[in-house]
Each structure stands twice: as structure tokens, then as C-alpha cells.
Design a protein around this motif. Structure first.
Motif, PDB file in Angstrom:
ATOM      1  N   VAL A   1       0.846  -1.199   0.000  1.00  0.00           N
ATOM      2  CA  VAL A   1       0.000   0.000   0.000  1.00  0.00           C
ATOM      3  C   VAL A   1       0.879   1.246   0.000  1.00  0.00           C
ATOM      4  O   VAL A   1       0.632   2.205  -0.748  1.00  0.00           O
ATOM      5  N   ALA A   2       1.946   1.234   0.817  1.00  0.00           N
ATOM      6  CA  ALA A   2       2.815   2.400   0.922  1.00  0.00           C
ATOM      7  C   ALA A   2       3.615   2.656  -0.355  1.00  0.00           C
ATOM      8  O   ALA A   2       3.797   3.803  -0.771  1.00  0.00           O
ATOM      9  N   ARG A   3       4.074   1.608  -1.000  1.00  0.00           N
ATOM     10  CA  ARG A   3       4.942   1.788  -2.169  1.00  0.00           C
ATOM     11  C   ARG A   3       4.201   1.645  -3.491  1.00  0.00           C
ATOM     12  O   ARG A   3       4.821   1.663  -4.555  1.00  0.00           O
ATOM     13  N   ARG A   4       2.891   1.531  -3.445  1.00  0.00           N
ATOM     14  CA  ARG A   4       2.121   1.299  -4.671  1.00  0.00           C
ATOM     15  C   ARG A   4       2.419   2.338  -5.761  1.00  0.00           C
ATOM     16  O   ARG A   4       2.537   1.976  -6.935  1.00  0.00           O
ATOM     17  N   PRO A   5       2.563   3.638  -5.445  1.00  0.00           N
ATOM     18  CA  PRO A   5       2.856   4.601  -6.512  1.00  0.00           C
ATOM     19  C   PRO A   5       4.195   4.378  -7.211  1.00  0.00           C
ATOM     20  O   PRO A   5       4.414   4.898  -8.306  1.00  0.00           O
ATOM     21  N   PHE A   6       5.085   3.623  -6.580  1.00  0.00           N
ATOM     22  CA  PHE A   6       6.439   3.448  -7.106  1.00  0.00           C
ATOM     23  C   PHE A   6       6.677   2.054  -7.704  1.00  0.00           C
ATOM     24  O   PHE A   6       7.769   1.772  -8.197  1.00  0.00           O
ATOM     25  N   ILE A   7       5.678   1.192  -7.654  1.00  0.00           N
ATOM     26  CA  ILE A   7       5.881  -0.204  -8.059  1.00  0.00           C
ATOM     27  C   ILE A   7       6.230  -0.323  -9.537  1.00  0.00           C
ATOM     28  O   ILE A   7       7.111  -1.105  -9.912  1.00  0.00           O
ATOM     29  N   ASP A   8       5.576   0.436 -10.399  1.00  0.00           N
ATOM     30  CA  ASP A   8       5.881   0.355 -11.830  1.00  0.00           C
ATOM     31  C   ASP A   8       7.347   0.660 -12.102  1.00  0.00           C
ATOM     32  O   ASP A   8       8.014  -0.053 -12.856  1.00  0.00           O
ATOM     33  N   ALA A   9       7.857   1.724 -11.498  1.00  0.00           N
ATOM     34  CA  ALA A   9       9.260   2.100 -11.713  1.00  0.00           C
ATOM     35  C   ALA A   9      10.207   1.068 -11.123  1.00  0.00           C
ATOM     36  O   ALA A   9      11.210   0.694 -11.751  1.00  0.00           O
ATOM     37  N   LEU A  10       9.896   0.583  -9.931  1.00  0.00           N
ATOM     38  CA  LEU A  10      10.762  -0.405  -9.290  1.00  0.00           C
ATOM     39  C   LEU A  10      10.837  -1.701 -10.095  1.00  0.00           C
ATOM     40  O   LEU A  10      11.877  -2.359 -10.132  1.00  0.00           O
ATOM     41  N   SER A  11       9.747  -2.054 -10.747  1.00  0.00           N
ATOM     42  CA  SER A  11       9.707  -3.326 -11.476  1.00  0.00           C
ATOM     43  C   SER A  11      10.641  -3.370 -12.677  1.00  0.00           C
ATOM     44  O   SER A  11      10.924  -4.455 -13.196  1.00  0.00           O
ATOM     45  N   GLU A  12      11.130  -2.243 -13.117  1.00  0.00           N
ATOM     46  CA  GLU A  12      11.959  -2.184 -14.320  1.00  0.00           C
ATOM     47  C   GLU A  12      13.421  -2.513 -14.069  1.00  0.00           C
ATOM     48  O   GLU A  12      14.196  -2.641 -15.023  1.00  0.00           O
ATOM     49  N   THR A  13      13.842  -2.645 -12.825  1.00  0.00           N
ATOM     50  CA  THR A  13      15.236  -2.964 -12.535  1.00  0.00           C
ATOM     51  C   THR A  13      15.324  -4.240 -11.705  1.00  0.00           C
ATOM     52  O   THR A  13      14.392  -4.594 -10.972  1.00  0.00           O
ATOM     53  N   ALA A  14      16.463  -4.934 -11.813  1.00  0.00           N
ATOM     54  CA  ALA A  14      16.656  -6.164 -11.044  1.00  0.00           C
ATOM     55  C   ALA A  14      16.616  -5.878  -9.545  1.00  0.00           C
ATOM     56  O   ALA A  14      16.048  -6.652  -8.768  1.00  0.00           O
ATOM     57  N   ALA A  15      17.216  -4.743  -9.136  1.00  0.00           N
ATOM     58  CA  ALA A  15      17.203  -4.384  -7.718  1.00  0.00           C
ATOM     59  C   ALA A  15      15.778  -4.099  -7.248  1.00  0.00           C
ATOM     60  O   ALA A  15      15.383  -4.490  -6.147  1.00  0.00           O
ATOM     61  N   GLY A  16      15.012  -3.418  -8.084  1.00  0.00           N
ATOM     62  CA  GLY A  16      13.634  -3.127  -7.728  1.00  0.00           C
ATOM     63  C   GLY A  16      12.784  -4.375  -7.638  1.00  0.00           C
ATOM     64  O   GLY A  16      11.965  -4.530  -6.721  1.00  0.00           O
ATOM     65  N   ARG A  17      12.985  -5.308  -8.573  1.00  0.00           N
ATOM     66  CA  ARG A  17      12.229  -6.566  -8.532  1.00  0.00           C
ATOM     67  C   ARG A  17      12.589  -7.380  -7.290  1.00  0.00           C
ATOM     68  O   ARG A  17      11.736  -8.047  -6.689  1.00  0.00           O
ATOM     69  N   THR A  18      13.856  -7.322  -6.917  1.00  0.00           N
ATOM     70  CA  THR A  18      14.280  -8.007  -5.699  1.00  0.00           C
ATOM     71  C   THR A  18      13.568  -7.425  -4.489  1.00  0.00           C
ATOM     72  O   THR A  18      13.087  -8.163  -3.613  1.00  0.00           O
ATOM     73  N   LEU A  19      13.461  -6.115  -4.431  1.00  0.00           N
ATOM     74  CA  LEU A  19      12.759  -5.460  -3.331  1.00  0.00           C
ATOM     75  C   LEU A  19      11.280  -5.837  -3.306  1.00  0.00           C
ATOM     76  O   LEU A  19      10.713  -6.147  -2.254  1.00  0.00           O
ATOM     77  N   LEU A  20      10.668  -5.858  -4.471  1.00  0.00           N
ATOM     78  CA  LEU A  20       9.223  -6.095  -4.545  1.00  0.00           C
ATOM     79  C   LEU A  20       8.832  -7.530  -4.259  1.00  0.00           C
ATOM     80  O   LEU A  20       7.771  -7.792  -3.686  1.00  0.00           O
ATOM     81  N   LEU A  21       9.664  -8.485  -4.650  1.00  0.00           N
ATOM     82  CA  LEU A  21       9.289  -9.894  -4.553  1.00  0.00           C
ATOM     83  C   LEU A  21      10.069 -10.665  -3.485  1.00  0.00           C
ATOM     84  O   LEU A  21       9.881 -11.873  -3.348  1.00  0.00           O
ATOM     85  N   ALA A  22      10.914  -9.987  -2.727  1.00  0.00           N
ATOM     86  CA  ALA A  22      11.662 -10.656  -1.664  1.00  0.00           C
ATOM     87  C   ALA A  22      10.692 -11.296  -0.677  1.00  0.00           C
ATOM     88  O   ALA A  22       9.704 -10.690  -0.263  1.00  0.00           O
ATOM     89  N   GLY A  23      10.985 -12.534  -0.318  1.00  0.00           N
ATOM     90  CA  GLY A  23      10.122 -13.264   0.591  1.00  0.00           C
ATOM     91  C   GLY A  23       9.157 -14.191  -0.122  1.00  0.00           C
ATOM     92  O   GLY A  23       8.744 -15.210   0.440  1.00  0.00           O
ATOM     93  N   MET A  24       8.794 -13.855  -1.362  1.00  0.00           N
ATOM     94  CA  MET A  24       7.893 -14.692  -2.142  1.00  0.00           C
ATOM     95  C   MET A  24       8.655 -15.519  -3.165  1.00  0.00           C
ATOM     96  O   MET A  24       8.385 -16.699  -3.353  1.00  0.00           O
TER      97      MET A  24
END
Length: 268
Positions: free
Chosen positions: A135-158
Motif C-alpha cells: 500500500v505504501a509503495r504502490r505509486p512506485f511499483i511500476d518504476a521499481l519493477s523495471e530494474t533487477a534491484a527493484g524486482r528483488t525489493l518487490l518480490l523478496a520473501g515470495m
């Protein structure tokens, strides 16, 4: 209960295969598997009620109610029995479909439902944390998804290797945890207090699988095998709780294997 139409994608040709994602996710969680699966099956990817583009059901969102919504969608699409691949809550629903005689075969990855009280608290805490984060990072998810580091942040734990996921997979939290309708009631009724009751009814081939690095599902998955006739338990090496891009080839092989045991002739 009012049953609502579930949003879905359909692709490929062959026997019908339904994909059911986990709690807080969307149908895009299976993106890495689609090219291989659509080569052998007519693949139906559903957004579960309250997730992605699917509206929430009325009433208490128990596993039985969520399964009824899936059954209603199968009926609306003219689908009688189907092969099913599910993850987490989707895997639990897949097993419930098998209990109701609507599954030809099931591959259930890290199904919920057989956790100890301590494991249920652990899983609920992880889901609440994921909800608050997305919920907190929802506005930034599209941008984060474009980099390997961002994808790691978004999907860590899953995912165990989240950097390998595609941008599409990394965005599941935007319309999953980040915008899920009925989050709290579904968490309580479909995860925390759910206990399977009719597993002995299952008479189709079932494979239950769990990633070796799954930190969410704990020890629930192998506990299913004594209760399901001829069920087979498989460890997915180096896979997380939602290992679709961690172990894509192995998961596709499991789907083919289960379908062959059910008598499907169109799979390689």
C-alpha cells in the motif's frame, strides 16, 4: 452470496488448465509459465475474488465461498472438469475443487490450510507486512519493477530469486496486496482459521510441491500427502513460496506429469 464474474485470460489449445494465484497476488504471477503451458493446454488464468481486476464476493470469503466463485466461473465458461495449478491460497482452492470433483489433476504449490497455530500467526504477520508495504509503495511499483534491484525489493520473501522475475511479475503487488478488496476478512477466514475437511474425497492425481526456500508456508505442504490418496510430495530446489520464476521448467514438468496420470494425451 452473490457470485461475481472473475477476470481472466485465456490462451493456448488443448485440455483446459486453470491457474489460481495466491493471497495478495494476481494472475500475472504465472507469467513465466505461460509460454510452455499454452503449448500443451488451453490455459485459463483467473484473478481470485477481490484480487486484481476481479470484484469481491458478498458474504464471508471462506475457502468454500472463494471456491464457489471459481466454480461459478467454470460453469459460465462451459468448463466441467479442468487441470489446476495453484499457489498458496490458490493451491488450497485447487484442492477444494478436487474435493468437489471439478479437477482432472492438481499441482498445488505451498497450499495453505494445515498450519499449526504458531505457523498461522507467522503467515498472517507476513501477509499483513506485505499489505502495509505494498500500500505504501504502490505509486512506485511500476518504476521499481523495471530494474533487477527493484524486482528483488518487490518480490523478496515470495521468490527465492526475485531478480529473475519479469517486470510484469514484479508488479503483482500493485493490484494484489496494494489494492486487494476484502483483505482482512479474507486473511482471517481463508487463511488463519481455514481447515480442510474433505480431502479423502479427492480421486484425481495430485502433486503437492514446496520450494526449498519457502519462508511463508513453513511445514504445511507435506502434511497433505497422508490425507490425499496417492498424492505425491515434491521439493522445488531453490524455490520460494511463489516459485513460478524460480523453478519454471520443473513446475511445467509437474503439470504435464499430473495431466498424464489423469489420462491426458496432448501433453509432451
Amino acid at each position: 452470496m452473490t457470485v461475481t464474474t472473475l477476470e481472466h485470460d485465456r490462451a493456448g489449445r488443448g485440455e483446459p488448465l486453470v491457474l489460481l494465484h495466491g493471497f495478495g497476488s494476481t494472475r500475472d504471477d504465472f507469467t513465466a509459465l505461460l509460454p510452455a503451458l499454452t503449448a500443451s493446454f488451453e490455459v485459463w488464468s483467473f484473478d481470485l475474488p477481490g484480487h486484481g481486476a476481479s470484484p469481491m464476493i458478498d458474504g464471508v470469503p471462506s475457502v468454500a465461498a472463494l471456491t464457489a466463485a471459481v466454480v461459478a466461473e467454470l460453469d459460465a465458461q462451459g468448463l466441467d472438469t479442468v487441470h489446476v495449478l495453484g499457489n498458496s491460497l490458490g493451491a488450497r482452492i485447487a484442492l477444494e475443487l478436487a474435493c468437489e470433483g471439478r479437477a482432472r489433476s492438481v499441482v498445488a504449490i505451498s497450499p495453505s490450510g494445515l498450519g499449526t497455530p504458531a505457523e498461522r500467526v507467522h503467515q498472517a504477520n507476513l501477509m499483513v507486512t506485505s499489505r502495509l508495504l505494498n500500500v505504501a509503495r504502490r505509486p512506485f511499483i511500476d518504476a521499481l519493477s523495471e530494474t533487477a534491484a527493484g524486482r528483488t525489493l518487490l518480490l523478496a520473501g515470495m521468490r527465492a530469486r526475485p531478480w529473475r522475475a519479469s517486470p510484469t511479475e514484479a508488479r503483482i503487488g500493485k493490484d494484489g496486496f496494494g489494492a486487494q478488496r476484502g483483505f482482512w476478512s479474507t486473511l482471517v477466514n481463508a487463511i488463519v482459521v481455514d481447515v480442510p475437511r474433505h480431502l479423502r474425497r479427492i480421486d484425481c492425481p495430485v502433486i503437492v510441491a514446496q520450494g526449498s526456500w519457502d519462508i511463508v508456508g513453513s511445514g504445511q505442504t507435506p502434511r497433505y500427502t497422508p490425507f490425499i490418496r496417492d498424492a505425491r510430495f515434491v521439493v522445488l530446489p531453490g524455490g520460494g513460496h511463489a516459485p513460478m520464476s524460480d523453478n519454471p521448467e520443473l513446475i511445467v514438468d509437474l503439470v504435464h506429469h499430473a495431466a498424464r496420470r489423469a489420462g491426458a494425451v496432448s501433453t509432451p
